[in-house]
Design a protein around this motif. Structure first.
Motif, PDB file in Angstrom:
ATOM      1  N   UNK A  71     -27.014  50.886 -50.542  1.00 46.12           N
ATOM      2  CA  UNK A  71     -25.577  50.613 -50.485  1.00 46.12           C
ATOM      3  C   UNK A  71     -24.832  51.782 -49.838  1.00 46.12           C
ATOM      4  N   UNK A  72     -25.243  53.019 -50.158  1.00 44.04           N
ATOM      5  CA  UNK A  72     -24.583  54.180 -49.572  1.00 44.04           C
ATOM      6  C   UNK A  72     -24.740  54.188 -48.049  1.00 44.04           C
ATOM      7  N   UNK A  73     -25.926  53.803 -47.560  1.00 47.42           N
ATOM      8  CA  UNK A  73     -26.143  53.737 -46.120  1.00 47.42           C
ATOM      9  C   UNK A  73     -25.191  52.747 -45.453  1.00 47.42           C
ATOM     10  N   UNK A 252     -26.247  44.759 -59.741  1.00 45.02           N
ATOM     11  CA  UNK A 252     -25.987  45.015 -58.320  1.00 45.02           C
ATOM     12  C   UNK A 252     -24.623  45.664 -58.116  1.00 45.02           C
ATOM     13  N   UNK A 253     -23.625  45.226 -58.879  1.00 43.28           N
ATOM     14  CA  UNK A 253     -22.308  45.853 -58.787  1.00 43.28           C
ATOM     15  C   UNK A 253     -22.363  47.307 -59.230  1.00 43.28           C
ATOM     16  N   UNK A 257     -21.415  50.568 -56.990  1.00 35.93           N
ATOM     17  CA  UNK A 257     -20.522  51.645 -57.403  1.00 35.93           C
ATOM     18  C   UNK A 257     -21.185  53.008 -57.299  1.00 35.93           C
ATOM     19  N   UNK A 258     -22.460  53.082 -57.712  1.00 32.18           N
ATOM     20  CA  UNK A 258     -23.188  54.339 -57.589  1.00 32.18           C
ATOM     21  C   UNK A 258     -23.394  54.718 -56.125  1.00 32.18           C
ATOM     22  N   UNK A 259     -23.565  53.700 -55.261  1.00 29.95           N
ATOM     23  CA  UNK A 259     -23.691  53.969 -53.829  1.00 29.95           C
ATOM     24  C   UNK A 259     -22.422  54.558 -53.245  1.00 29.95           C
ATOM     25  N   UNK A 260     -21.263  54.044 -53.668  1.00 26.20           N
ATOM     26  CA  UNK A 260     -19.983  54.594 -53.208  1.00 26.20           C
ATOM     27  C   UNK A 260     -19.855  56.057 -53.636  1.00 26.20           C
ATOM     28  N   UNK A 261     -20.180  56.332 -54.903  1.00 32.19           N
ATOM     29  CA  UNK A 261     -20.111  57.706 -55.394  1.00 32.19           C
ATOM     30  C   UNK A 261     -21.062  58.613 -54.622  1.00 32.19           C
TER      31      UNK A 261
END
Length: 334
Positions: A71-73, A252-253, A257-261
């Motif tokens: 998600x971060x990517x 997944x949500x 959220x962890x990906x955004x952080x």
């Protein structure tokens, strides 16, 4: 002047005043910018790690690394595309960026492996022996001089860490070794960032790191699927030794959220170590212990003793001393 006129002038005046404050020469100093970046990053990092520790075990370590960094990517790529900086995702010094990313990938694996087995402040205290490793590696690997004042500041922070651990009161649990290993890997990554990645864009550092984390997560999950450990091992360390599981919408949500952080954290840490000497930033890294203590109280209802507060005070003091200590901008003397 009417009330409506006043409300129309207030926001521009407030923004102008904020801009004037940020234009104070001290805020333009690279060391100050590095300190502010690392403080914001560790605040978000402590929240992210507390969420990981509090999650109900619906995903294992490998799956968490894969989903979160995946998600971060996507977030980093979209942000780079919208800002017209897609070319900045490719590193200039691929070798140095790869070494940095591998060190940080090993750090995440080691620290997160220890996290379910230790109270959050204890794991944080073990991990934040990193300023000592940063000062030590600075001397051994880069041959830069570390002044006596820097050593005193580092030792003050390390003293707070040891006071938090209190090794004389009881046997130190073995997982603390994983946290200390993570600290050493983080220190190496910090020096590589300062020395070999100083002119890399924050975009490329964050993007490449998350690619490495995705590959590590995929590799760990695939290895556990191909060679499943005994049930007794999984019962002893379920977070570390659990393979891929089916995930539901809320999970997944949570990973999103962890990906955004993580995207914000990667950028903040990279910018910090590009802007200021590693030992200086490393001291302010210690504030993670303070933030971790806050989340331990809020999320896990942990009670602190008087010595714990003394440890937090020592860590805070080390950060304050570093703020007023002047190092050379070139980093030749820290």
């Amino acid at each position: 002047m009417t009330w409506i006129d006043q409300t129309q002038k207030t926001p521009p005046y407030g923004l102008q005043r904020a801009w004037q404050i940020l234009r104070v020469p001290g805020f333009r100093d690279p060391q100050t910018q590095g300190i502010l970046c690392i403080l914001g990053a560790v605040a978000l990092l402590s929240l992210s790690d507390a969420i990981v520790k509090a999650q109900d075990g619906s995903v294992g370590l490998g799956q968490l690394l894969f989903l979160r960094s995946g998600f971060a990517l996507v977030i980093i790529f979209i942000a780079a595309f919208l800002s017209g900086r897609l070319s900045a995702l490719w590193p200039q010094n691929a070798k140095a960026v790869a070494v940095r990313s591998l060190c940080l990938g090993g750090m995440w694996l080691s620290y997160y492996a220890s996290l379910p087995l230790l109270p959050l402040p204890v794991a944080a205290a073990g991990f934040y022996t990193s300023p000592f490793f940063m000062a030590l590696f600075t001397v051994l690997l880069t041959r830069e001089k570390v002044g006596a004042n820097r050593w005193l500041i580092v030792l003050c922070g390390i003293g707070g860490v040891l006071l938090m651990l209190r090794p004389t009161e009881s046997e130190i649990p073995w997982p603390i070794g994983l946290a200390v290993l993570a600290a050493a890997l983080y220190a190496l990554a910090a020096l590589v960032t300062r020395g070999g990645c100083r002119h890399e864009s924050v975009w490329s550092l964050a993007f490449c790191l998350n690619w490495v984390l995705v590959l590590l997560g995929a590799g760990l999950s695939a290895g556990l699927w191909a060679f499943p450990p005994p049930d007794t091992w999984q019962d002893a360390a379920p977070f570390l030794l659990t393979g891929w599981r089916e995930v539901d919408g809320p999970t997944l949500l949570l990973m999103l959220g962890l990906g955004v952080l993580l995207a914000l954290i990667c950028g903040g840490v990279a910018k910090a170590y590009q802007s200021a000497p590693a030992p200086v930033v490393g001291v302010f890294d210690n504030f993670y212990v303070i933030f971790a203590g806050f989340w331990a109280v809020v999320l896990f209802s942990q009670q602190f003793e008087l010595l714990d507060y003394a440890a937090i005070a020592m860590i805070s003091l080390s950060g304050g001393l570093a703020a007023f200590s002047r190092g050379s901008a070139s980093g030749r003397k820290l």
